[in-house]
Design a protein around this motif. Structure first.
Motif, PDB file in Angstrom:
ATOM      1  N   SER A  69      45.649  40.667  39.090  1.00  0.00           N
ATOM      2  CA  SER A  69      46.335  41.928  38.768  1.00  0.00           C
ATOM      3  C   SER A  69      47.292  41.759  37.600  1.00  0.00           C
ATOM      4  O   SER A  69      47.913  40.712  37.449  1.00  0.00           O
ATOM      5  N   LYS A 108      51.279  42.330  39.325  1.00  0.00           N
ATOM      6  CA  LYS A 108      51.873  41.516  40.405  1.00  0.00           C
ATOM      7  C   LYS A 108      52.718  40.423  39.740  1.00  0.00           C
ATOM      8  O   LYS A 108      53.594  40.741  38.964  1.00  0.00           O
ATOM      9  N   ASP A 139      38.696  35.731  43.110  1.00  0.00           N
ATOM     10  CA  ASP A 139      39.626  36.858  43.044  1.00  0.00           C
ATOM     11  C   ASP A 139      40.997  36.322  43.452  1.00  0.00           C
ATOM     12  O   ASP A 139      41.275  36.128  44.622  1.00  0.00           O
TER      13      ASP A 139
HETATM   14  C1  LIG Z   1      46.224  42.887  45.092  1.00  0.00           C
HETATM   15  C2  LIG Z   1      44.862  42.321  45.245  1.00  0.00           C
HETATM   16  C3  LIG Z   1      43.737  43.042  44.829  1.00  0.00           C
HETATM   17  C4  LIG Z   1      43.854  44.428  44.259  1.00  0.00           C
HETATM   18  O1  LIG Z   1      44.464  44.391  43.018  1.00  0.00           O
HETATM   19  P1  LIG Z   1      44.912  45.761  42.298  1.00  0.00           P
HETATM   20  O2  LIG Z   1      45.404  45.344  40.972  1.00  0.00           O
HETATM   21  O3  LIG Z   1      45.929  46.389  43.185  1.00  0.00           O
HETATM   22  O4  LIG Z   1      43.689  46.611  42.216  1.00  0.00           O
HETATM   23  C5  LIG Z   1      42.516  42.462  44.986  1.00  0.00           C
HETATM   24  N1  LIG Z   1      42.372  41.226  45.508  1.00  0.00           N
HETATM   25  C6  LIG Z   1      43.435  40.498  45.928  1.00  0.00           C
HETATM   26  C7  LIG Z   1      43.211  39.143  46.501  1.00  0.00           C
HETATM   27  C8  LIG Z   1      44.720  41.020  45.797  1.00  0.00           C
HETATM   28  O5  LIG Z   1      45.780  40.313  46.207  1.00  0.00           O
END
Ligand SMILES: *Cc1c(COP(=O)(O)O)cnc(C)c1O
Length: 471
Positions: free
Chosen positions: A291, A294, A257
């Motif tokens: 995301s 971001k 992730d």
């Molecule tokens: C921001 C983030 C998320 C959540 O992402 P969203 O698009 O806001 O749902 C999950 N894991 C990590 C490591 C993140 O930085």
């Protein structure tokens, strides 16, 4: 007492106001329920004022003005534009990434007409929603296949649910993170039905910790980006390559992730120490998620990229239907990813990248231009109201991306004479076109990195209005 009675009886009735010329005009321009609500609220306030002895001089005209004001508030959208003068580029509370007019042009065209969203024009049969972006993502990231869901939280959820429901997922204790309140890895894990198996300690996790935790019930090795926090000092974690090798050796898929996920190599800008999505895919990892809004700078969404065998399984999960993205999101993603086919284009056309990478002398120019306009503002002498100057400062990227990196910037710093800096901040925030700024000691800081060129006029108007009104 009789005085109060006569004052009360002098108040116009709702009906009288409705029949007045103002009333008739309002009924033409606003929904009836709003007109009634505004009139009733204003009359109620006037009545209470009279009863408490404060409303001895209520003029019809001022009642009408107040009703008018209320009506304007009632008819304004709740979700509205604000000026981001915080300098935080990926500001989650202010909508994270903004989209360019070019990208929105495509979204508008797709949304306002029928489209081949799930229609195969070649064959004249039902097509696939994700076919429009899969090749693009493959070309750009090097992944075999991909999917997009509602956001990255949804991406993590559906991956875990598909691969690991009722089974064990191994994760280092140093990566059991919470990102912005509602996204907590242990909670997402339990919602997905996967069983979390923590290994290592908060600061150190070794290969042998993973090895010892693997059982016949283990189905996945997970890595989670620490996002907006960092551990320093006596720490150890596996490199991604080590984790991928362990996955190969143990015949277990590895998922990362990534959180933000950057496509462009930002190392030449000295602001990025992490590998890009492409480099991560090259390690041979099975799945990455990140995301859309971001560092990618697109719309809200969660990108799942990786090996076809897993993507295939995930796409068949019934949750996919619940988490799928709509056509506007898909259109925005296709347009965003197309920008990435040419890295220079991406840097210039994707506002998030453009704001992060802009030269600080450009920001300085924008600040100077604004300051000059403020000083020349008609019938207003700024120096009677505040000390105002341009200062060097640092912006942050936000969005859990690049937390330790500061971006040199220029800001307009305002030290008000007649009101406190806190009330100036509040007035700006509550103005017609809200301006969100930060306070540093006794100064209000307007960081020009995140103020758009076409917002400068509005920013100036708002600032001057806020300094001027003394109520
Ligand atoms: C921001 C983030 C998320 C959540 O992402 P969203 O698009 O806001 O749902 C999950 N894991 C990590 C490591 C993140 O930085």
């Amino acid at each position: 007492m009789s005085d109060i009675k006569s004052l009360l009886s002098n108040l116009p009735s709702v009906d009288e106001i409705l029949k007045s010329s103002n009333g008739l005009k309002w009924l033409k321009n606003y929904p009836r329920r709003h007109v009634l609500q505004a009139i009733r609220e204003v009359i109620d306030i006037a009545r209470s004022a009279i009863i408490s002895g404060k409303g001895t001089d209520i003029q019809l005209e001022s009642l009408m003005d107040k009703i008018n004001e209320k009506l304007q508030k009632l008819s304004a959208f709740s979700l509205q534009n604000v000026i981001n003068a915080t300098g935080v580029v990926i500001h989650t509370n202010l909508g994270r990434s903004i989209l360019s007019q070019n990208i929105m042009q495509h979204v508008r065209e797709i949304a306002c007409s029928y489209s081949n969203l799930e229609y195969d024009i070649e064959k004249g049969i039902r097509g696939k929603r994700y076919s429009h972006i899969q090749n693009l993502i493959t070309q750009i990231t090097g992944a075999e296949s991909s999917l997009i869901v509602n956001n990255n939280a949804a991406a993590v959820l559906i991956c875990l649910n598909t691969i690991a429901k009722g089974k064990e997922v191994i994760l280092s204790r140093g990566e059991l993170v919470e990102i912005g309140g509602s996204f907590r890895i242990p909670d997402v894990m339990s919602s997905s039905g996967a069983i979390l198996k923590e290994v290592g300690t908060t600061n150190k996790t070794h290969v042998k910790d993973y090895e010892q935790a693997i059982t016949e019930n283990t189905v996945l090795l997970l890595k989670v980006h620490q996002s907006n926090f960092r551990m320093i000092g006596f720490t150890k974690s596996l490199t991604l390559q080590e984790l991928v090798s362990l996955g190969k050796k143990s015949r277990l898929p590895v998922m990362f992730d990534l959180g933000s996920g950057c496509i462009i190599d930002l190392k030449p800008y000295n602001i990025f120490i992490e590998p890009s999505v492409q480099e991560i895919i090259k390690t041979g990892i099975d799945i990455v998620t990140f995301s859309g809004d971001k560092l990618l700078g697109g719309p809200q969404g969660g990108i799942i990229a990786g090996k076809s065998e897993w993507i295939e399984q995930i796409s068949k999960n019934p949750l996919m239907r619940a988490l799928r993205v709509d056509k506007m999101t898909l259109a925005a993603f296709e347009a965003t990813f197309r920008c990435y086919l040419d890295e220079e284009k991406a840097k210039n056309q994707i506002p998030t990248l453009q704001m992060l990478l802009q030269d600080k002398t450009d920001i300085k120019k924008r600040a100077q231009k604004a300051l000059l306009k403020i000083k020349k503002y008609q019938n207003f002498s700024i120096h009677d109201h505040c000390e105002i100057k341009i200062i060097e400062d640092n912006s942050q990227s936000g969005g859990g991306a690049l937390p330790e990196i500061e971006f040199p910037t220029y800001a307009i710093a305002v030290k008000p004479y007649k009101i406190s800096v806190n009330s100036l901040e509040k007035r700006l925030r509550k103005s017609m076109h809200p301006i969100i700024a930060r306070i540093n000691e006794d100064r209000l800081i307007l960081d020009m990195r995140t103020v758009q060129d076409n917002e400068i006029e509005t920013l100036i108007e708002g600032l001057i209005k806020s300094l001027r009104s003394f109520d």
